[in-house]
Design an enzyme around this catalytic site. Structure first.
Site, PDB file in Angstrom:
ATOM      1  N   HIS A 272     -39.300  87.391 -40.826  1.00  0.00           N
ATOM      2  CA  HIS A 272     -39.407  86.403 -41.907  1.00  0.00           C
ATOM      3  C   HIS A 272     -39.576  87.222 -43.203  1.00  0.00           C
ATOM      4  O   HIS A 272     -40.664  87.310 -43.767  1.00  0.00           O
ATOM      5  CB  HIS A 272     -40.619  85.501 -41.655  1.00  0.00           C
ATOM      6  CG  HIS A 272     -40.696  84.278 -42.519  1.00  0.00           C
ATOM      7  ND1 HIS A 272     -39.958  84.111 -43.680  1.00  0.00           N
ATOM      8  CD2 HIS A 272     -41.460  83.159 -42.390  1.00  0.00           C
ATOM      9  CE1 HIS A 272     -40.259  82.932 -44.214  1.00  0.00           C
ATOM     10  NE2 HIS A 272     -41.163  82.340 -43.446  1.00  0.00           N
TER      11      HIS A 272
ATOM     12  N   ARG B 164     -32.965  79.157 -41.601  1.00  0.00           N
ATOM     13  CA  ARG B 164     -34.048  79.288 -40.606  1.00  0.00           C
ATOM     14  C   ARG B 164     -33.528  78.731 -39.294  1.00  0.00           C
ATOM     15  O   ARG B 164     -32.905  77.660 -39.261  1.00  0.00           O
ATOM     16  CB  ARG B 164     -35.293  78.526 -41.036  1.00  0.00           C
ATOM     17  CG  ARG B 164     -36.342  78.467 -39.922  1.00  0.00           C
ATOM     18  CD  ARG B 164     -37.644  77.901 -40.368  1.00  0.00           C
ATOM     19  NE  ARG B 164     -38.354  78.815 -41.239  1.00  0.00           N
ATOM     20  CZ  ARG B 164     -39.600  78.610 -41.677  1.00  0.00           C
ATOM     21  NH1 ARG B 164     -40.250  77.521 -41.328  1.00  0.00           N
ATOM     22  NH2 ARG B 164     -40.184  79.490 -42.460  1.00  0.00           N
TER      23      ARG B 164
ATOM     24  N   LYS C  86     -23.116  67.422 -33.078  1.00  0.00           N
ATOM     25  CA  LYS C  86     -21.811  67.123 -32.463  1.00  0.00           C
ATOM     26  C   LYS C  86     -21.285  68.336 -31.689  1.00  0.00           C
ATOM     27  O   LYS C  86     -20.182  68.297 -31.153  1.00  0.00           O
ATOM     28  CB  LYS C  86     -20.795  66.754 -33.542  1.00  0.00           C
ATOM     29  CG  LYS C  86     -21.159  65.531 -34.361  1.00  0.00           C
ATOM     30  CD  LYS C  86     -20.107  65.334 -35.457  1.00  0.00           C
ATOM     31  CE  LYS C  86     -20.662  64.527 -36.606  1.00  0.00           C
ATOM     32  NZ  LYS C  86     -19.836  64.668 -37.816  1.00  0.00           N
TER      33      LYS C  86
ATOM     34  N   ARG D  48     -43.251  75.294 -46.882  1.00  0.00           N
ATOM     35  CA  ARG D  48     -43.298  76.284 -47.954  1.00  0.00           C
ATOM     36  C   ARG D  48     -41.970  76.999 -48.205  1.00  0.00           C
ATOM     37  O   ARG D  48     -41.538  77.125 -49.355  1.00  0.00           O
ATOM     38  CB  ARG D  48     -44.350  77.373 -47.658  1.00  0.00           C
ATOM     39  CG  ARG D  48     -45.735  77.037 -48.095  1.00  0.00           C
ATOM     40  CD  ARG D  48     -46.704  77.616 -47.107  1.00  0.00           C
ATOM     41  NE  ARG D  48     -46.473  76.985 -45.829  1.00  0.00           N
ATOM     42  CZ  ARG D  48     -47.022  75.817 -45.487  1.00  0.00           C
ATOM     43  NH1 ARG D  48     -47.848  75.232 -46.287  1.00  0.00           N
ATOM     44  NH2 ARG D  48     -46.740  75.242 -44.326  1.00  0.00           N
ATOM     45  N   THR D  49     -41.370  77.498 -47.151  1.00  0.00           N
ATOM     46  CA  THR D  49     -40.199  78.356 -47.369  1.00  0.00           C
ATOM     47  C   THR D  49     -39.071  77.555 -48.005  1.00  0.00           C
ATOM     48  O   THR D  49     -38.469  77.976 -48.996  1.00  0.00           O
ATOM     49  CB  THR D  49     -39.754  78.990 -46.036  1.00  0.00           C
ATOM     50  OG1 THR D  49     -40.893  79.554 -45.405  1.00  0.00           O
ATOM     51  CG2 THR D  49     -38.715  80.071 -46.265  1.00  0.00           C
TER      52      THR D  49
HETATM   53  N1   CP Z   1     -44.956  80.419 -44.216  1.00  0.00           N
HETATM   54  C1   CP Z   1     -43.971  79.595 -43.803  1.00  0.00           C
HETATM   55  O1   CP Z   1     -42.925  80.037 -43.330  1.00  0.00           O
HETATM   56  O2   CP Z   1     -44.256  78.272 -43.942  1.00  0.00           O
HETATM   57  P1   CP Z   1     -43.252  77.094 -43.571  1.00  0.00           P
HETATM   58  O3   CP Z   1     -43.035  77.128 -42.086  1.00  0.00           O
HETATM   59  O4   CP Z   1     -43.941  75.849 -44.038  1.00  0.00           O
HETATM   60  O5   CP Z   1     -41.962  77.353 -44.290  1.00  0.00           O
END
Ligand code: CP
Length: 307
Positions: A132, A104, A83, A54-55
């Site tokens: 998040h 991320r 590396k 999603r993100t």
């Molecule tokens: N909600 C969320 O962070 O989903 P993903 O891990 O799929 O990005």
């Protein structure tokens, strides 16, 4: 234009900026042509050192819908990280090519570190079990759009409240709204971290903790389900013992009132039975869509593209 340069945790945004983003996201949703070409010529770099559906996809969809372009990697094994390149050097390099970076990383504090080495804005898309913030924006927009307000309601967070970064970001942010009662539902091993409850206690923020979903579901306006975060457990035995601690099914939904909203940041594993998906109170896929609109609003604002 947002005053902030980087978005590392939700507190980087003022209440006024949050309201502005929700209003902008709502306008984008209702007027699909609005801001459609506003980011033409701009580049978004997505640096994902952990899996995501999603993100990453919603950020990329957001940038493409704004007329911009995307580059990056979804798997660090396809980057020079393998590396031995440091995060600092990776980010320094990406900021030579892109106008904004979404990152991320499994390590808490990685996004903050990245922001110190980047010459362009950095957006935290999840740093370990820490924060998040753009999921929080999606969660708040969902509550705002479907309840009409983010004030005066009772929310139950259920599942892995220890490792769930979406819970940490949302629970802290909700203390900025009035009349929000927070109920933490978890096994003792997965309680919300003490750094959060200590802060709540110090600031007089009320909350309750329980291990029983059935005993509280009837009093909730929002139920925020979460996945037990397998990847953050130190041993598999504990994960197997705890992974099915809570399963929301049609029988439990009968105990809830008719206006309940069931949110989940997703991905879902077993904690919500698929039979719940057809219940109108289950709004987690709407939430995923709101996530794209709020990320469009965020990118357009950060890139100073709002007309
Ligand atoms: N909600 C969320 O962070 O989903 P993903 O891990 O799929 O990005």
């Amino acid at each position: 234009m947002l005053k902030m340069r980087h978005l590392i945790e939700p507190s980087d945004l003022t209440g006024e900026e949050l309201d502005g983003l929700f209003a902008l996201a709502e306008r984008i949703e209702k007027e699909p042509r609005y801001l459609r070409e506003s980011c033409r010529g701009k580049l978004l770099a997505t640096l994902f050192f952990e899996p995501s559906t999603r993100t990453r996809l919603s950020f990329e969809a957001a940038m493409l819908r704004l007329g911009g372009s995307c580059l990056g990697f979804a798997d660090p094994s396809a980057s020079s990280t393998v590396k031995g390149e440091s995060l600092a050097d990776t980010v320094r390099t990406a900021s030579c090519y892109a106008d904004v970076i979404v990152i991320r990383n499994p390590k808490e504090g990685a996004a903050l570190l990245a922001s110190r080495y980047s010459s362009v804005p950095v957006i935290n898309a999840g740093d370990g079990g820490h924060h998040h913030p753009t999921q929080t924006l999606a969660d708040l927009l969902t509550i705002h759009r479907l309840r009409g307000s983010i004030d005066n309601f009772t929310i139950g967070f259920c599942g892995d409240l220890k490792f769930g970064r979406t819970v940490h970001s949302l629970a802290k942010t909700l203390t900025r709204y009035s009349g929000v009662r927070q109920v933490f539902i978890s096994p003792p091993e997965l309680r919300v971290p003490s750094y959060i409850t200590t802060e709540f206690d110090a600031n007089g923020v009320g909350y309750t903790e329980t291990d029983s979903m059935e005993s509280v579901i009837g009093r909730l306006d929002v139920l925020y389900m979460t996945r037990v975060q397998k990847e953050r457990f130190f041993n598999e035995e504990d994960y197997i013992r705890l992974k099915d601690a809570y399963i929301l099914d049609a029988r439990k939904m009968e105990l809830a009132h008719q206006d309940l909203l069931v949110l989940h940041p997703l991905p879902r594993v077993t904690e919500i039975a698929t039979e719940v998906d057809s219940d109108p109170r289950a709004v987690y896929f709407k939430q995923a869509k709101f996530g794209m609109f709020i990320r469009m609003a965020l990118l357009a604002s950060i890139l100073d593209a709002v007309i």
